[in-house]
Design a protein around this motif. Structure first.
Motif, PDB file in Angstrom:
ATOM      1  N   THR A   1       0.837  -1.196   0.000  1.00 43.06           N
ATOM      2  CA  THR A   1       0.000   0.000   0.000  1.00 43.06           C
ATOM      3  C   THR A   1       0.873   1.248   0.000  1.00 43.06           C
ATOM      4  O   THR A   1       1.907   1.294   0.665  1.00 43.06           O
ATOM      5  CB  THR A   1      -0.947   0.038   1.202  1.00 43.06           C
ATOM      6  OG1 THR A   1      -1.622   1.306   1.240  1.00 43.06           O
ATOM      7  CG2 THR A   1      -0.216  -0.167   2.526  1.00 43.06           C
ATOM      8  N   SER A   2       0.424   2.249  -0.745  1.00 45.44           N
ATOM      9  CA  SER A   2       1.180   3.506  -0.838  1.00 45.44           C
ATOM     10  C   SER A   2       0.726   4.526   0.193  1.00 45.44           C
ATOM     11  O   SER A   2       1.334   5.584   0.332  1.00 45.44           O
ATOM     12  CB  SER A   2       1.025   4.097  -2.244  1.00 45.44           C
ATOM     13  OG  SER A   2      -0.332   4.437  -2.491  1.00 45.44           O
ATOM     14  N   GLY A   3      -0.369   4.254   0.904  1.00 45.75           N
ATOM     15  CA  GLY A   3      -0.859   5.203   1.895  1.00 45.75           C
ATOM     16  C   GLY A   3      -1.483   6.434   1.275  1.00 45.75           C
ATOM     17  O   GLY A   3      -1.233   7.556   1.710  1.00 45.75           O
ATOM     18  N   ALA A   4      -2.338   6.220   0.280  1.00 45.90           N
ATOM     19  CA  ALA A   4      -2.929   7.348  -0.453  1.00 45.90           C
ATOM     20  C   ALA A   4      -4.141   7.948   0.245  1.00 45.90           C
ATOM     21  O   ALA A   4      -4.658   8.971  -0.203  1.00 45.90           O
ATOM     22  CB  ALA A   4      -3.316   6.903  -1.865  1.00 45.90           C
TER      23      ALA A   4
ATOM     24  N   ILE B   1       7.888  -1.558   9.647  1.00 42.35           N
ATOM     25  CA  ILE B   1       8.590  -2.196   8.531  1.00 42.35           C
ATOM     26  C   ILE B   1       7.769  -1.948   7.273  1.00 42.35           C
ATOM     27  O   ILE B   1       6.644  -2.446   7.155  1.00 42.35           O
ATOM     28  CB  ILE B   1       8.748  -3.718   8.753  1.00 42.35           C
ATOM     29  CG1 ILE B   1       9.252  -4.022  10.168  1.00 42.35           C
ATOM     30  CG2 ILE B   1       9.659  -4.307   7.688  1.00 42.35           C
ATOM     31  CD1 ILE B   1      10.614  -3.463  10.476  1.00 42.35           C
ATOM     32  N   ASP B   2       8.295  -1.192   6.343  1.00 44.87           N
ATOM     33  CA  ASP B   2       7.592  -0.855   5.100  1.00 44.87           C
ATOM     34  C   ASP B   2       8.015  -1.837   4.011  1.00 44.87           C
ATOM     35  O   ASP B   2       9.129  -1.775   3.503  1.00 44.87           O
ATOM     36  CB  ASP B   2       7.917   0.586   4.700  1.00 44.87           C
ATOM     37  CG  ASP B   2       7.181   1.030   3.446  1.00 44.87           C
ATOM     38  OD1 ASP B   2       6.174   0.385   3.098  1.00 44.87           O
ATOM     39  OD2 ASP B   2       7.610   2.018   2.813  1.00 44.87           O
TER      40      ASP B   2
ATOM     41  N   ASN C   1       6.747   5.709  -1.222  1.00 49.71           N
ATOM     42  CA  ASN C   1       5.311   5.940  -1.133  1.00 49.71           C
ATOM     43  C   ASN C   1       5.042   7.003  -0.081  1.00 49.71           C
ATOM     44  O   ASN C   1       5.972   7.652   0.410  1.00 49.71           O
ATOM     45  CB  ASN C   1       4.607   4.620  -0.803  1.00 49.71           C
ATOM     46  CG  ASN C   1       5.189   3.984   0.446  1.00 49.71           C
ATOM     47  OD1 ASN C   1       4.995   4.468   1.559  1.00 49.71           O
ATOM     48  ND2 ASN C   1       5.955   2.897   0.266  1.00 49.71           N
ATOM     49  N   ASN C   2       3.778   7.160   0.299  1.00 51.51           N
ATOM     50  CA  ASN C   2       3.421   8.199   1.260  1.00 51.51           C
ATOM     51  C   ASN C   2       3.887   7.893   2.680  1.00 51.51           C
ATOM     52  O   ASN C   2       3.854   8.773   3.534  1.00 51.51           O
ATOM     53  CB  ASN C   2       1.905   8.415   1.240  1.00 51.51           C
ATOM     54  CG  ASN C   2       1.429   9.065  -0.038  1.00 51.51           C
ATOM     55  OD1 ASN C   2       1.833  10.165  -0.380  1.00 51.51           O
ATOM     56  ND2 ASN C   2       0.579   8.379  -0.780  1.00 51.51           N
ATOM     57  N   PHE C   3       4.306   6.665   2.936  1.00 54.41           N
ATOM     58  CA  PHE C   3       4.879   6.337   4.236  1.00 54.41           C
ATOM     59  C   PHE C   3       6.376   6.656   4.300  1.00 54.41           C
ATOM     60  O   PHE C   3       6.945   6.753   5.379  1.00 54.41           O
ATOM     61  CB  PHE C   3       4.686   4.843   4.537  1.00 54.41           C
ATOM     62  CG  PHE C   3       3.263   4.419   4.643  1.00 54.41           C
ATOM     63  CD1 PHE C   3       2.509   4.704   5.780  1.00 54.41           C
ATOM     64  CD2 PHE C   3       2.657   3.731   3.608  1.00 54.41           C
ATOM     65  CE1 PHE C   3       1.183   4.301   5.875  1.00 54.41           C
ATOM     66  CE2 PHE C   3       1.335   3.320   3.692  1.00 54.41           C
ATOM     67  CZ  PHE C   3       0.599   3.608   4.823  1.00 54.41           C
ATOM     68  N   THR C   4       6.997   6.809   3.140  1.00 50.55           N
ATOM     69  CA  THR C   4       8.459   6.927   3.081  1.00 50.55           C
ATOM     70  C   THR C   4       8.970   8.102   3.886  1.00 50.55           C
ATOM     71  O   THR C   4       9.879   7.975   4.715  1.00 50.55           O
ATOM     72  CB  THR C   4       8.922   7.045   1.614  1.00 50.55           C
ATOM     73  OG1 THR C   4       8.432   5.927   0.867  1.00 50.55           O
ATOM     74  CG2 THR C   4      10.445   7.058   1.544  1.00 50.55           C
TER      75      THR C   4
ATOM     76  N   HIS D   1      11.869  -2.343   3.684  1.00 58.53           N
ATOM     77  CA  HIS D   1      12.215  -3.724   3.326  1.00 58.53           C
ATOM     78  C   HIS D   1      11.688  -3.972   1.918  1.00 58.53           C
ATOM     79  O   HIS D   1      10.725  -4.715   1.727  1.00 58.53           O
ATOM     80  CB  HIS D   1      11.584  -4.681   4.339  1.00 58.53           C
ATOM     81  CG  HIS D   1      12.057  -6.097   4.225  1.00 58.53           C
ATOM     82  ND1 HIS D   1      13.315  -6.449   3.804  1.00 58.53           N
ATOM     83  CD2 HIS D   1      11.420  -7.277   4.490  1.00 58.53           C
ATOM     84  CE1 HIS D   1      13.437  -7.758   3.815  1.00 58.53           C
ATOM     85  NE2 HIS D   1      12.293  -8.288   4.206  1.00 58.53           N
ATOM     86  N   PRO D   2      12.276  -3.296   0.903  1.00 60.01           N
ATOM     87  CA  PRO D   2      11.744  -3.392  -0.457  1.00 60.01           C
ATOM     88  C   PRO D   2      11.935  -4.778  -1.039  1.00 60.01           C
ATOM     89  O   PRO D   2      12.808  -5.538  -0.623  1.00 60.01           O
ATOM     90  CB  PRO D   2      12.568  -2.359  -1.218  1.00 60.01           C
ATOM     91  CG  PRO D   2      13.858  -2.280  -0.478  1.00 60.01           C
ATOM     92  CD  PRO D   2      13.496  -2.483   0.969  1.00 60.01           C
TER      93      PRO D   2
END
Length: 270
Positions: free
Chosen positions: A211-214, A233-234, A240-243, A255-256
């Motif tokens: 999820t990008s957190g839009a 942990i992303d 994304n919007n959490f970054t 953690h891509p």
């Protein structure tokens, strides 16, 4: 990163308070099941010669103006979801829940029912779901979509029997999908807003998956978890919007990688 994950899991496991293992999922986790994202190019709704973006037709305002069209689209999505199957990420999360029991919570933005079909039970569907309907006039009861109403192809219209079953028996107005539209606000009844934020407050670690957190509540969930000391942990393939929210924070990690592979790796640490 694998050693970090193992250390984080061990730390959270041995905590007495704020020790929940929480997963926040979005459309990316269902992509391997063949379900397109709502906002992507495959989310465009074509009706006749008209092309509608989700932000236009995915609203209560548009529903009130084009009732049958929106319900037809909802039943088209119903058929898509029913023809899809949970993928390995869904089954991994179900397996993790089996191991963690009441220490596990799953907050999902997906309405596709794949988490339930894979075996998860502690689920908070913050964008509602495609299984249920409610009165568009505000009658309180939330109902299961009648089994007699079948999924539709793109070119199939509602039948007279569909229309009868989609009429509120209390007030006579149309029923609508029990989902969150773009011009609506999160609440507890449909979206489990306060329950989700309470879980975030009591989480020891929050995994953000696919999820990008839009939208606002997923970001608020991450902010709340961070405020009360959780690890974050992303697990997403792109920024994304959490970054920015977690950037340079001591207890936050990116953690891509492939979602399936990341969850499988994390699962082995429980």
């Amino acid at each position: 990163m694998e050693n970090q994950l193992e250390n984080i899991i061990q730390q959270v496991w041995h905590k007495e308070k704020r020790n929940l293992f929480t997963f926040l999922t979005g459309a990316g986790i269902s992509s391997d099941s063949g379900i397109p994202t709502y906002r992507g190019i495959d989310g465009i709704w074509v009706k006749g010669t008209q092309f509608h973006k989700p932000e236009e037709f995915g609203t209560l305002r548009y529903f009130r103006q084009h009732l049958e069209e929106v319900l037809q689209y909802s039943l088209f999505r119903k058929k898509m979801f029913e023809n899809a199957f949970p993928n390995q990420s869904h089954y991994d999360l179900a397996d993790i829940e089996t191991q963690l029991q009441d220490r596990f919570h799953l907050i999902t933005q997906n309405i596709d029912n794949l988490h339930r079909r894979s075996g998860n039970q502690r689920i908070y569907e913050i964008h509602g779901n495609n299984r249920e309907i409610k009165c568009s006039n505000g009658c309180k009861e939330i109902l299961e979509l009648p089994t007699e109403i079948k999924g539709k192809n793109l070119d199939e219209d509602l039948t007279d029997h569909d229309k009868e079953l989609l009429t509120c028996t209390q007030c006579g107005h149309w029923m609508r999908p029990n989902i969150l539209w773009f011009d609506e606000y999160y609440d507890e009844k449909t979206n489990k807003k306060f329950s989700a934020l309470k879980i975030a407050k009591n989480s020891g670690v929050l995994f953000i998956v696919g999820t990008s957190g839009a939208t606002s509540l997923p970001i608020a969930i991450a902010e709340t978890a961070l405020k009360y000391g959780a690890f974050i942990i992303d697990i997403n393939t792109e920024d994304n919007n959490f970054t920015d929210l977690i950037r340079n924070k001591k207890k936050c990690f990116n953690h891509p990688g492939k979602i399936n592979r990341s969850i499988e790796s994390d699962k082995n640490d429980y």
